[in-house]
Design a protein around this motif. Structure first.
Motif, PDB file in Angstrom:
ATOM      1  N   ILE A  29     -13.761  -4.669  24.231  1.00 23.58           N
ATOM      2  CA  ILE A  29     -15.238  -4.146  23.981  1.00 23.58           C
ATOM      3  C   ILE A  29     -15.465  -4.197  23.755  1.00 23.58           C
ATOM      4  CG2 ILE A  29     -16.591  -3.250  25.581  1.00 23.58           C
ATOM      5  CD1 ILE A  29     -14.981  -4.034  28.446  1.00 23.58           C
ATOM      6  N   ASP A  33     -18.324  -5.580  21.221  1.00 25.22           N
ATOM      7  CA  ASP A  33     -19.298  -4.582  20.536  1.00 25.22           C
ATOM      8  C   ASP A  33     -20.051  -4.400  19.068  1.00 25.22           C
ATOM      9  OD1 ASP A  33     -21.968  -2.706  20.729  1.00 25.22           O
ATOM     10  OD2 ASP A  33     -20.610  -1.399  21.208  1.00 25.22           O
ATOM     11  N   VAL A 124     -22.071  -6.530  26.481  1.00 23.94           N
ATOM     12  CA  VAL A 124     -21.767  -5.266  26.367  1.00 23.94           C
ATOM     13  C   VAL A 124     -21.897  -4.260  27.550  1.00 23.94           C
ATOM     14  CG1 VAL A 124     -20.764  -3.345  25.144  1.00 23.94           C
ATOM     15  CG2 VAL A 124     -19.980  -5.043  24.353  1.00 23.94           C
ATOM     16  N   LEU A 127     -19.611  -5.990  30.256  1.00 27.05           N
ATOM     17  CA  LEU A 127     -18.065  -5.442  29.931  1.00 27.05           C
ATOM     18  C   LEU A 127     -17.956  -4.090  30.747  1.00 27.05           C
ATOM     19  CD1 LEU A 127     -17.855  -7.409  27.064  1.00 27.05           C
ATOM     20  CD2 LEU A 127     -17.189  -8.490  29.849  1.00 27.05           C
ATOM     21  N   VAL A 154     -12.025 -10.714  28.501  1.00 28.34           N
ATOM     22  CA  VAL A 154     -12.254 -10.216  27.008  1.00 28.34           C
ATOM     23  C   VAL A 154     -11.340 -10.115  25.922  1.00 28.34           C
ATOM     24  CG1 VAL A 154     -13.058  -7.585  26.951  1.00 28.34           C
ATOM     25  CG2 VAL A 154     -13.176  -9.060  29.215  1.00 28.34           C
TER      26      VAL A 154
END
Length: 183
Positions: A29, A33, A124, A127, A154
């Motif tokens: 993640i 990002d 994000v 997530l 992911v």
């Protein structure tokens, strides 16, 4: 010149079927990002000639690559939201190679970089809030005849972003285009 396989898969191919820990998922993640800023810092000042350079023989230009990342990540975001709101949905595949030939792939890269920055902010946010049961949700991809688990999705998109970033970075490295502050 590097061999074609290295140019095509600079960080290797994504390995399906792995298991990922919560720590791995947090790292994935974080990579998702960071991608928009990282990619923007690398390519935003490139000339049209640089952007229209293929990253490998018979490969996409960097311009097409940037637009592809936006297209791909839009699809990924929608697929994840479908999996979170429907029971094992069948997603719609798309022909990424054909999309890369459409007129919008010849545009300036700024719109796709802006899309990525804003899309990844929303993505994000979703997530980072996923629970263990959310990460176990699935969707079916009819093109590959495969069920995808969100935790693996992911990981795959963290890989996908870095995969394409490295295409651009390594092209810049080979051609002496890197600024001192780009990693």
């Amino acid at each position: 010149m590097q061999d074609l396989a290295t140019l095509q898969y600079p960080i290797g191919d994504f390995a399906y079927g792995q298991s990922f820990s919560d720590g791995d998922t947090r790292q994935h993640i974080a990579a998702i990002d960071e991608l928009p800023v990282k990619l923007t810092e690398l390519v935003e000042k490139w000339s049209d000639d640089q952007l229209d350079t293929p990253y490998r023989p018979d490969g996409w230009t960097i311009r097409q690559l940037v637009h592809h990342v936006a297209d791909s990540h839009i699809n990924a975001y929608v697929r994840i939201k479908l999996a979170l709101t429907e029971l094992h949905p069948t997603i719609t595949p798309y022909e990424e190679g054909e999309w890369a030939k459409l007129p919008d792939s010849a545009l300036d890269i700024a719109p796709s970089l802006i899309i990525l920055r804003n899309l990844h902010l929303r993505w994000v946010t979703v997530l980072a809030a996923l629970t263990e049961s959310d990460l176990a949700r699935t969707y079916f991809h009819p093109g590959s005849q495969r069920t995808f688990v969100l935790r693996e999705v992911v990981a795959m998109y963290a890989w996908h972003g870095e995969h394409h970033y490295q295409h651009a970075y390594r092209l810049a490295e080979r051609n002496g285009w890197l600024e001192k502050n780009v990693l």
